[in-house]
Design a protein around this motif. Structure first.
Motif, PDB file in Angstrom:
ATOM      1  N   GLN A 136       8.492  41.136  27.032  1.00 44.93           N
ATOM      2  CA  GLN A 136       7.414  40.437  27.745  1.00 44.93           C
ATOM      3  C   GLN A 136       6.054  40.742  27.116  1.00 44.93           C
ATOM      4  OE1 GLN A 136       7.056  40.144  31.890  1.00 44.93           O
ATOM      5  NE2 GLN A 136       9.111  39.372  32.200  1.00 44.93           N
ATOM      6  N   GLN A 137       5.807  41.977  26.748  1.00 39.06           N
ATOM      7  CA  GLN A 137       4.545  42.330  26.083  1.00 39.06           C
ATOM      8  C   GLN A 137       4.435  41.634  24.736  1.00 39.06           C
ATOM      9  OE1 GLN A 137       4.876  46.607  26.082  1.00 39.06           O
ATOM     10  NE2 GLN A 137       3.626  46.831  27.924  1.00 39.06           N
ATOM     11  N   THR A 138       5.555  41.557  24.020  1.00 37.64           N
ATOM     12  CA  THR A 138       5.573  40.858  22.737  1.00 37.64           C
ATOM     13  C   THR A 138       5.151  39.410  22.912  1.00 37.64           C
ATOM     14  OG1 THR A 138       7.321  42.269  21.814  1.00 37.64           O
ATOM     15  CG2 THR A 138       7.060  40.089  20.850  1.00 37.64           C
TER      16      THR A 138
ATOM     17  N   THR B 164      18.631  35.331  41.290  1.00 40.94           N
ATOM     18  CA  THR B 164      19.100  36.616  40.766  1.00 40.94           C
ATOM     19  C   THR B 164      19.401  36.471  39.288  1.00 40.94           C
ATOM     20  OG1 THR B 164      20.147  37.107  42.900  1.00 40.94           O
ATOM     21  CG2 THR B 164      20.812  38.465  41.028  1.00 40.94           C
ATOM     22  N   VAL B 165      19.018  37.480  38.501  1.00 41.05           N
ATOM     23  CA  VAL B 165      19.328  37.525  37.076  1.00 41.05           C
ATOM     24  C   VAL B 165      20.289  38.681  36.839  1.00 41.05           C
ATOM     25  CG1 VAL B 165      18.415  37.803  34.743  1.00 41.05           C
ATOM     26  CG2 VAL B 165      17.083  36.540  36.450  1.00 41.05           C
ATOM     27  N   TYR B 166      21.430  38.388  36.228  1.00 42.16           N
ATOM     28  CA  TYR B 166      22.440  39.401  35.928  1.00 42.16           C
ATOM     29  C   TYR B 166      22.439  39.677  34.425  1.00 42.16           C
ATOM     30  CZ  TYR B 166      24.270  38.453  40.614  1.00 42.16           C
ATOM     31  OH  TYR B 166      24.409  38.294  41.972  1.00 42.16           O
ATOM     32  N   PRO B 167      21.907  40.821  33.981  1.00 42.70           N
ATOM     33  CA  PRO B 167      21.916  41.149  32.549  1.00 42.70           C
ATOM     34  C   PRO B 167      23.328  41.525  32.099  1.00 42.70           C
ATOM     35  CG  PRO B 167      20.269  42.436  33.779  1.00 42.70           C
ATOM     36  CD  PRO B 167      21.203  41.833  34.768  1.00 42.70           C
ATOM     37  N   ALA B 168      23.664  41.155  30.871  1.00 39.07           N
ATOM     38  CA  ALA B 168      24.994  41.459  30.338  1.00 39.07           C
ATOM     39  C   ALA B 168      24.886  41.840  28.863  1.00 39.07           C
ATOM     40  CB  ALA B 168      25.916  40.252  30.492  1.00 39.07           C
TER      41      ALA B 168
ATOM     42  N   LEU C  20      21.325  33.520  37.187  1.00 38.82           N
ATOM     43  CA  LEU C  20      21.443  33.490  35.733  1.00 38.82           C
ATOM     44  C   LEU C  20      22.200  34.713  35.242  1.00 38.82           C
ATOM     45  CD1 LEU C  20      20.437  32.082  33.033  1.00 38.82           C
ATOM     46  CD2 LEU C  20      18.551  33.732  33.087  1.00 38.82           C
ATOM     47  N   LEU C  21      23.249  34.472  34.461  1.00 38.40           N
ATOM     48  CA  LEU C  21      23.971  35.538  33.759  1.00 38.40           C
ATOM     49  C   LEU C  21      23.656  35.392  32.287  1.00 38.40           C
ATOM     50  CD1 LEU C  21      26.186  37.781  33.520  1.00 38.40           C
ATOM     51  CD2 LEU C  21      27.850  35.923  33.309  1.00 38.40           C
ATOM     52  N   THR C  22      23.016  36.402  31.696  1.00 42.67           N
ATOM     53  CA  THR C  22      22.585  36.268  30.311  1.00 42.67           C
ATOM     54  C   THR C  22      22.475  37.638  29.661  1.00 42.67           C
ATOM     55  OG1 THR C  22      20.944  35.190  28.872  1.00 42.67           O
ATOM     56  CG2 THR C  22      20.103  36.359  30.813  1.00 42.67           C
ATOM     57  N   TYR C  23      22.238  37.644  28.355  1.00 47.93           N
ATOM     58  CA  TYR C  23      22.130  38.895  27.609  1.00 47.93           C
ATOM     59  C   TYR C  23      20.912  39.692  28.068  1.00 47.93           C
ATOM     60  CZ  TYR C  23      25.314  36.397  24.451  1.00 47.93           C
ATOM     61  OH  TYR C  23      26.363  35.696  23.920  1.00 47.93           O
ATOM     62  N   TYR C  24      20.955  41.002  27.809  1.00 51.14           N
ATOM     63  CA  TYR C  24      19.880  41.893  28.250  1.00 51.14           C
ATOM     64  C   TYR C  24      18.499  41.416  27.793  1.00 51.14           C
ATOM     65  CZ  TYR C  24      23.385  45.411  29.578  1.00 51.14           C
ATOM     66  OH  TYR C  24      24.427  46.073  30.168  1.00 51.14           O
ATOM     67  N   ASP C  25      18.380  41.035  26.512  1.00 57.46           N
ATOM     68  CA  ASP C  25      17.066  40.613  25.998  1.00 57.46           C
ATOM     69  C   ASP C  25      16.557  39.381  26.741  1.00 57.46           C
ATOM     70  OD1 ASP C  25      17.181  42.690  24.231  1.00 57.46           O
ATOM     71  OD2 ASP C  25      17.572  41.458  22.455  1.00 57.46           O
ATOM     72  N   ASN C  26      17.426  38.405  26.932  1.00 61.40           N
ATOM     73  CA  ASN C  26      17.028  37.204  27.658  1.00 61.40           C
ATOM     74  C   ASN C  26      16.670  37.518  29.103  1.00 61.40           C
ATOM     75  OD1 ASN C  26      17.689  35.900  25.313  1.00 61.40           O
ATOM     76  ND2 ASN C  26      19.373  34.723  26.157  1.00 61.40           N
ATOM     77  N   ALA C  27      17.419  38.455  29.690  1.00 64.50           N
ATOM     78  CA  ALA C  27      17.177  38.808  31.097  1.00 64.50           C
ATOM     79  C   ALA C  27      15.755  39.310  31.296  1.00 64.50           C
ATOM     80  CB  ALA C  27      18.189  39.853  31.548  1.00 64.50           C
ATOM     81  N   GLU C  28      15.241  40.051  30.309  1.00 70.52           N
ATOM     82  CA  GLU C  28      13.861  40.545  30.426  1.00 70.52           C
ATOM     83  C   GLU C  28      12.870  39.392  30.452  1.00 70.52           C
ATOM     84  OE1 GLU C  28      10.632  43.249  27.982  1.00 70.52           O
ATOM     85  OE2 GLU C  28      12.768  43.673  27.706  1.00 70.52           O
ATOM     86  N   LEU C  29      13.166  38.340  29.701  1.00 73.18           N
ATOM     87  CA  LEU C  29      12.306  37.154  29.701  1.00 73.18           C
ATOM     88  C   LEU C  29      12.192  36.553  31.100  1.00 73.18           C
ATOM     89  CD1 LEU C  29      10.839  34.756  28.221  1.00 73.18           C
ATOM     90  CD2 LEU C  29      13.114  33.746  27.944  1.00 73.18           C
ATOM     91  N   PHE C  30      13.281  36.589  31.860  1.00 73.69           N
ATOM     92  CA  PHE C  30      13.333  35.933  33.160  1.00 73.69           C
ATOM     93  C   PHE C  30      13.066  36.870  34.331  1.00 73.69           C
ATOM     94  CE2 PHE C  30      16.052  33.146  30.512  1.00 73.69           C
ATOM     95  CZ  PHE C  30      15.386  31.945  30.722  1.00 73.69           C
ATOM     96  N   HIS C  31      12.613  38.078  34.033  1.00 71.61           N
ATOM     97  CA  HIS C  31      12.345  39.025  35.109  1.00 71.61           C
ATOM     98  C   HIS C  31      11.289  38.457  36.056  1.00 71.61           C
ATOM     99  CE1 HIS C  31      11.986  42.810  37.186  1.00 71.61           C
ATOM    100  NE2 HIS C  31      10.682  42.834  36.975  1.00 71.61           N
ATOM    101  N   ASP C  32      11.647  38.329  37.324  1.00 73.53           N
ATOM    102  CA  ASP C  32      10.760  37.813  38.369  1.00 73.53           C
ATOM    103  C   ASP C  32      10.396  36.341  38.195  1.00 73.53           C
ATOM    104  OD1 ASP C  32      10.711  39.986  39.980  1.00 73.53           O
ATOM    105  OD2 ASP C  32       8.767  40.747  39.337  1.00 73.53           O
ATOM    106  N   ALA C  33      11.204  35.576  37.447  1.00 74.47           N
ATOM    107  CA  ALA C  33      10.946  34.131  37.324  1.00 74.47           C
ATOM    108  C   ALA C  33      11.083  33.481  38.698  1.00 74.47           C
ATOM    109  CB  ALA C  33      11.928  33.503  36.337  1.00 74.47           C
TER     110      ALA C  33
END
Length: 283
Positions: A193-195, A53-57, A35-48
């Motif tokens: 994620q805490q939110t 692999t998640v590539y933050p952008a 997954l290549l996605t924005y930084y905020d979205n990347a946090e959502l998918f951390h360790d999904a």
């Protein structure tokens, strides 16, 4: 098969798409999904578990300068974006159903779920009898109709002093309020994620049509959502109380800086009396 999902949608879109991403993995469990996605979205998918692999952008990333591991390595590329104009052309479809056309795979809204590694303590709101988690974004030209006025929020706080209103979001994009005994400001104080982990811990959630609306479905948490130019039949969830008074010009989802929406100053055709009735129904 090696698949790259290039996701240019917002956080709400990403939450909906958890269902489709999981289904892609179920169809080809030995395949690779990156997954290549924005930084905020990347946090959502951390360790999904369904992604390799998640590539933050950054939001202004250029595909000509992406990570070399992404270049000419994939069998399939899926380009995903936030969708607005579809609502003018299709009938009897929700936003979730329409997003199936990106992935060419069938999923149910019941498949929407968020895997959280970084969570708030489960007893964080135990000192409060009733908690309402809310998102109060500022108005933005390209997102007219996705907010209510600061004055209306303050009227809601004052009408229900027995409720502790917990604000999520950021200082940059959300309204700020003066100190109140029944207001807990968590803007920029907790991770995404805490939110999201705070949603099931609250009594109910309240806001307009943004990521919180779709996150409420992921956690099956009831809420109250106010709709202005867009229709809850397409963007809302039946589990929630969706407040909507259609204007003659709705739907109105054009997202560009030249467009002047009559909801630019905020959704102003839903009364505090309607909101009062809705809140009392949930508490």
């Amino acid at each position: 098969m090696k698949i790259l999902i290039e996701h240019n949608g917002g956080l709400g879109d990403a939450i909906l798409d958890t269902a489709y991403l999981k289904k892609l993995k179920e169809v080809d469990p030995t395949g690779q999904i990156d997954l290549l996605t924005y930084y905020d979205n990347a946090e959502l998918f951390h360790d999904a578990s369904y992604l390799d692999t998640v590539y933050p952008a950054p939001k202004d990333y250029n595909v000509n300068f992406v990570h070399e591991d992404l270049t000419n390595k994939y069998d399939r590329h899926v380009y995903v974006l936030g969708m607005l104009s579809w609502a003018f052309f299709t009938k009897n479809k929700t936003l979730f159903e329409q997003r199936q056309e990106f992935y060419h795979i069938t999923a149910s809204s019941e498949d929407i779920s968020i895997e959280l590694e970084d969570q708030l303590p489960v007893d964080i709101f135990n000192d409060f009898s009733i908690t309402a988690l809310f998102s109060a974004p500022n108005g933005q030209d390209i997102k007219s109709g996705k907010h209510i006025s600061k004055k209306l929020w303050e009227t809601i706080f004052d009408t229900f002093p027995e409720i502790t209103f917990v604000q999520i979001g950021t200082e940059r994009y959300d309204l700020s309020f003066s100190n109140r005994d029944n207001l807990l400001d968590l803007k920029d104080k907790i991770t995404i994620q805490q939110t999201l982990s705070a949603i099931p811990l609250s009594t109910f959630v309240i806001g307009c049509d943004n990521f919180l609306n779709h996150a409420s479905k992921a956690f099956n948490k009831k809420g109250i959502f106010l709709f202005g130019p867009n229709d809850p039949k397409q963007y809302g969830w039946k589990q929630n109380i969706n407040l909507y008074n259609k204007k003659h010009c709705s739907p109105c989802l054009i997202a560009h800086k030249e467009h002047k929406c009559c909801f630019k100053e905020g959704i102003d055709n839903i009364s505090i009396e309607q909101i009062d009735i809705a809140i009392k129904e949930l508490i």
